[in-house]
Design a protein around this motif. Structure first.
Motif, mmCIF file in Angstrom:
data_model
loop_
_atom_site.group_PDB
_atom_site.id
_atom_site.type_symbol
_atom_site.label_atom_id
_atom_site.label_comp_id
_atom_site.label_asym_id
_atom_site.label_seq_id
_atom_site.Cartn_x
_atom_site.Cartn_y
_atom_site.Cartn_z
ATOM 1 N N UNK A 212 -13.083 -1.509 -5.661
ATOM 2 C CA UNK A 212 -11.715 -0.846 -6.011
ATOM 3 C C UNK A 212 -10.782 -2.325 -6.454
ATOM 4 N N UNK A 213 -10.724 -1.995 -7.973
ATOM 5 C CA UNK A 213 -10.056 -3.321 -8.398
ATOM 6 C C UNK A 213 -8.585 -3.455 -7.963
ATOM 7 N N UNK A 214 -8.001 -2.611 -7.443
ATOM 8 C CA UNK A 214 -6.493 -2.671 -6.868
ATOM 9 C C UNK A 214 -6.220 -2.798 -5.369
ATOM 10 N N UNK A 215 -7.413 -3.137 -4.781
ATOM 11 C CA UNK A 215 -7.148 -3.169 -3.067
ATOM 12 C C UNK A 215 -8.309 -3.976 -2.649
ATOM 13 N N UNK A 216 -8.043 -5.272 -2.085
ATOM 14 C CA UNK A 216 -9.192 -6.115 -1.601
ATOM 15 C C UNK A 216 -10.047 -6.351 -2.579
#
Length: 319
Positions: A212-216
């Motif tokens: 997920x590019x937006x989280x972790x």
């Protein structure tokens, strides 16, 4: 209404079968009827609630999840690992072990295996047993060079897995993502790099993670993605990434400059690989995983039970 004698006969058959351990043929002989009659009586016992079957094992829940997800997403196999109160690192080790067991069982007739990159795949390699596969070629599916997070780069993972399997590996001497299209064109025209990319397109099995590019995001941690990149990916409706290629909620590779700078397999090329095993950890990846399954990139899924429950919930909610 069923009379007393009929009901007593059903109970007697169920008792002989489930408690006395007699076979249907033995019960049929004892009662002077055919075996199909006994089978029908046992079915009636379950239908009427006279017999209720429970599987008392911690794996019962995960096995049910596996079957449900296989049916909903038309997957060859799903392996669900209990997360319990384990730390993220321990869950990744458990997933790695499950994936290693699956690959070990299914690799006997395979001559080429591709591997992507990431922390979960690193655990898969660590957990893989020592075996003999002298005719196997292991191929990195995306570039991986640099000074940071070297331990999760595809080249190192391919080398370490080849050591475990006593097999051979190729090396993709290029970063996962380069600075310009001009540099990418020069690199992929290099004979060594072009040859390994072609090997990757033709592997029989691939092991991949997804992000997920937006989280972790490991790509953010590795400084492959800047805050401006993330903002533009959000505008382009990116939902997840496989092999450093970004896709949207429909599972389609997005049109974005970052996708054009990747040295590795295109997402459409993953679809041509006969078997792609995805190893996924974390509830924050549920939407990314749903999109990947929608895109048809995975045939086999190794997942923790928390994420599996959420994935199933979303699928049922949609229905």
């Amino acid at each position: 209404m069923m009379n007393w004698d009929e009901r007593r006969q059903i109970v007697k058959v169920a008792n002989l079968y489930y408690f006395a351990g007699q076979t249907q043929a033995q019960i049929a002989s004892k009662m002077g009827v055919s075996r199909p009659v006994i089978s029908k009586l046992l079915n009636k016992a379950r239908e009427m609630g006279i017999v209720e079957i429970y599987i008392k094992d911690e794996n019962a829940h995960t096995v049910k999840l596996e079957q449900q997800l296989e049916n909903i997403y038309h997957l060859k196999e799903v392996l669900v690992v209990p997360a319990g109160n384990l730390s993220t690192d321990m869950i990744k080790h458990a997933l790695g072990k499950a994936a290693a067991s699956y690959v070990s069982r299914n690799i006997k007739n395979i001559t080429s295996l591709g591997i992507s990159w990431g922390s979960t795949l690193s655990k898969f390699v660590q957990e893989y047993p020592y075996e003999q596969h002298r005719d196997l070629q292991i191929v990195p599916l995306v570039g991986g060079m640099g000074r940071k997070f070297v331990e999760i780069h595809s080249n190192l993972l391919a080398y370490q897995l080849a050591q475990k399997m006593n097999s051979h590996c190729s090396y993709l001497y290029a970063p996962a993502m380069v600075e310009s299209l001009e540099l990418k064109e020069r690199l992929i025209q290099s004979e060594d790099i072009a040859m390994v990319l072609e090997e990757g397109r033709n592997v029989e099995m691939a092991i991949v993670g997804l992000g997920n590019p937006f989280k972790d995001s490991t790509m953010t941690d590795m400084h492959y993605l800047t805050s401006d990149d993330l903002a533009s990916l959000k505008l382009a409706k990116a939902t997840g990434d496989i092999g450093s290629r970004f896709y949207n909620a429909e599972g389609n590779q997005i049109k974005h400059p970052l996708n054009d700078l990747v040295i590795g397999l295109d997402l459409e090329e993953f679809k041509n690989i006969p078997e792609v095993v995805g190893i996924v950890e974390g509830a924050h990846k549920v939407e990314s995983l749903r999109a990947a399954l929608k895109g048809g990139y995975l045939n086999v899924l190794v997942i923790d039970d928390v994420t599996a429950d959420l994935l199933l919930h979303h699928a049922q909610k949609k229905d």
